[in-house]
Scaffold this motif. Structure first.
Motif, PDB file in Angstrom:
ATOM      1  N   GLN A  83     180.840  74.790  16.123  1.00  0.00           N
ATOM      2  CA  GLN A  83     179.780  73.903  15.652  1.00  0.00           C
ATOM      3  C   GLN A  83     180.161  73.185  14.363  1.00  0.00           C
ATOM      4  OE1 GLN A  83     175.995  75.790  15.306  1.00  0.00           O
ATOM      5  NE2 GLN A  83     175.035  74.091  14.252  1.00  0.00           N
ATOM      6  N   LEU A  96     173.249  72.716  16.879  1.00  0.00           N
ATOM      7  CA  LEU A  96     174.028  72.648  18.118  1.00  0.00           C
ATOM      8  C   LEU A  96     173.114  72.784  19.332  1.00  0.00           C
ATOM      9  CD1 LEU A  96     176.913  72.705  19.447  1.00  0.00           C
ATOM     10  CD2 LEU A  96     176.739  75.200  19.339  1.00  0.00           C
ATOM     11  N   TYR A 148     177.679  69.761  25.489  1.00  0.00           N
ATOM     12  CA  TYR A 148     177.303  70.147  24.129  1.00  0.00           C
ATOM     13  C   TYR A 148     176.976  68.900  23.312  1.00  0.00           C
ATOM     14  CZ  TYR A 148     179.141  74.763  25.250  1.00  0.00           C
ATOM     15  OH  TYR A 148     179.363  75.979  25.835  1.00  0.00           O
ATOM     16  N   ARG A 150     175.457  67.779  19.182  1.00  0.00           N
ATOM     17  CA  ARG A 150     175.109  68.275  17.851  1.00  0.00           C
ATOM     18  C   ARG A 150     174.618  67.132  16.976  1.00  0.00           C
ATOM     19  NH1 ARG A 150     180.950  69.695  14.900  1.00  0.00           N
ATOM     20  NH2 ARG A 150     181.692  67.544  14.682  1.00  0.00           N
TER      21      ARG A 150
END
Length: 358
Positions: A83, A96, A148, A150
Motif C-alpha cells: 500500500q 487501499l 486494487y 488506492r
C-alpha cells in the motif's frame, strides 16, 4: 345508578389503566433493547475503524427480501501489494481498496466524480496486475486487469492537520464509496499518524507565505478589463477557471497569479467592459520552485502594466515597491525555501503542492 354499577365502572377504569401501564412498560423495554442493540452495532463498527479495517456492505431498504453484500477482506500486503509504495509516509497517508473481480472503468470514474468530503489534495491510483505498478487512474487501460485501488492524501493542508474526527469522516465517505463498488477497504489509524500531522502543520504554518504586489491605477483612469486581458495574453499568461490569470515559466511551472484588486473573478468573455481600479499579483512561496524567478517576473509584469496603463506598484501596506525592496524580499524568501528543503519539503514539487493546497 346502583352501587354495584359504580363499583364495576371503577374496576373497569382501573383495569384499563393497568393495561395501559403494562403496555408502556413493554414499549419502554422494547425501546431500551433497540437502543442497546444500536449501541452495540455502532461500537462494533467503531472497533472495525479502530482496527484499521472496514468491510463495507450494501443493504436494500424497504424490500421484504433485504440482502447484504460484503466485500472480501484483504491483508495490508495482500498478494504482494504494498500500500505504501511510492508514498511519502511522513507527509501522506493512504487508503487501499481491493476487489474479487476486475474494477470497471466507467463505474469507477462515475463514482469518483460524485465523491465529496475527502481531505486535501487527493491522488487516485490503480494497481496494474501485469506490470505490478501503481498508475494514475487517468491511465486506466481496458485491456489490463485491475483489482486494487488506492487514494493518497496529505496529512495536512491549508484547512488544517488531519485529526481523528476528520479521519473518521473521510473513512465513512470512503467506506460508502467502497460499498457501491463492491470493494473492501483498509487503512491504518494510529496516534503516530495524527501526531505526525500536527508536527507537519506546525512547520507549514511558519513558512506559508504569499507575497502580494499591487498595481493601483489613477483614480481618473478609465481602464477596462478587456485592455488588461489583451496585454496579459500577449505576455503569455493564461486565464484559469478560478478567475485569475496565471504565469508559467518554460517548464510550465507556475510563477504567480494576477487578478482584480477587488477580488472580482475575471470572466472569460470577449469585450469585457468591467472598469478596473487596480490589479494584484500573488506569489505563493511554498508552491513555486524558483522564488527569485517568480518575484522578478511578477515585478517586471507589474512595472510593464504601469508603463502601459499608468499608476504605481505598491505592497499590501500601500508602500511603493522598488528594486531595493524586491531584492530584500528575495533574500527573505530564499531563507524560507531553505528551511522547507531542510524539513524535507521541496518547494513547488508534489508534496508542497499537496500540503499547501486549500
Amino acid at each position: 345508578m346502583t352501587a354495584l354499577q359504580i363499583d364495576l365502572i371503577i374496576a373497569g377504569v382501573i383495569l384499563v389503566m393497568v393495561f395501559l401501564f403494562a403496555g408502556r412498560i413493554q414499549e419502554y423495554r422494547h425501546r431500551k433493547k433497540l437502543e442497546q442493540t444500536n449501541r452495540a452495532q455502532q461500537s462494533s463498527q467503531a472497533n472495525e475503524f479502530e482496527d484499521g479495517l472496514v468491510e463495507p456492505s450494501i443493504r436494500i431498504i424497504n424490500d421484504d427480501n433485504a440482502s447484504t453484500f460484503s466485500g472480501t477482506k484483504v491483508n495490508q500486503e495482500g498478494d504482494g501489494i504494498k500500500q505504501d509504495d511510492d508514498i511519502n509516509t511522513r507527509f501522506e497517508w493512504s487508503v487501499l481498496f481491493s476487489s474479487n473481480e476486475d474494477i470497471q472503468y466507467r463505474e469507477l470514474v462515475d463514482e469518483l466524480s460524485k465523491l465529496k468530503g475527502l481531505y486535501g489534495n487527493v491522488h487516485w491510483q490503480i494497481y496494474e496486475t501485469e506490470s505490478k505498478l501503481w498508475i494514475d487512474v487517468e491511465k486506466f487501460d481496458g485491456s489490463q486487469s485491475y483489482r486494487y485501488l488506492r487514494v493518497i492524501m496529505p496529512v495536512s493542508s491549508r484547512s488544517g492537520p488531519l485529526i481523528e474526527t476528520r479521519w473518521q469522516e473521510v473513512m465513512t465517505v470512503l467506506s460508502q464509496f467502497a460499498s457501491r463498488l463492491r470493494l473492501s477497504i483498509k487503512s491504518s489509524k494510529d496516534k503516530e499518524l495524527f501526531e505526525r500531522a500536527k508536527q507537519v502543520e506546525e512547520f507549514c504554518a511558519k513558512v506559508d507565505i504569499m507575497i502580494g504586489m499591487n498595481v493601483l491605477f489613477s483614480e481618473n483612469a478609465s481602464i477596462v478589463m478587456q485592455n488588461i486581458k489583451t496585454f496579459v495574453h500577449e505576455k503569455g499568461l493564461e486565464l484559469g477557471d478560478d478567475g485569475l490569470f496565471h504565469s508559467f515559466n518554460s517548464a510550465h511551472q507556475e510563477l504567480y497569479s494576477l487578478g482584480d484588486k477587488d477580488q472580482r473573478p475575471i470572466l472569460n468573455i470577449e469585450n469585457d467592459p468591467t472598469l478596473v481600479k487596480g490589479l494584484t499579483l500573488i506569489i505563493d512561496i511554498p508552491q513555486i520552485n524558483d522564488v527569485s524567478e517568480a518575484i522578478t517576473d511578477a515585478f517586471t509584469c507589474a512595472n510593464e502594466l504601469v508603463a502601459n496603463f499608468g499608476g504605481v506598484v505598491v505592497d499590501d501596506n500601500l508602500k511603493p515597491l522598488g528594486i531595493k525592496q524586491i531584492e530584500s524580499i528575495k533574500k527573505q524568501m530564499d531563507r524560507i525555501h531553505l528551511s522547507m528543503n531542510e524539513f524535507g519539503i521541496i518547494p513547488g514539487q508534489s508534496i508542497a503542492k499537496k500540503l499547501f493546497a486549500m
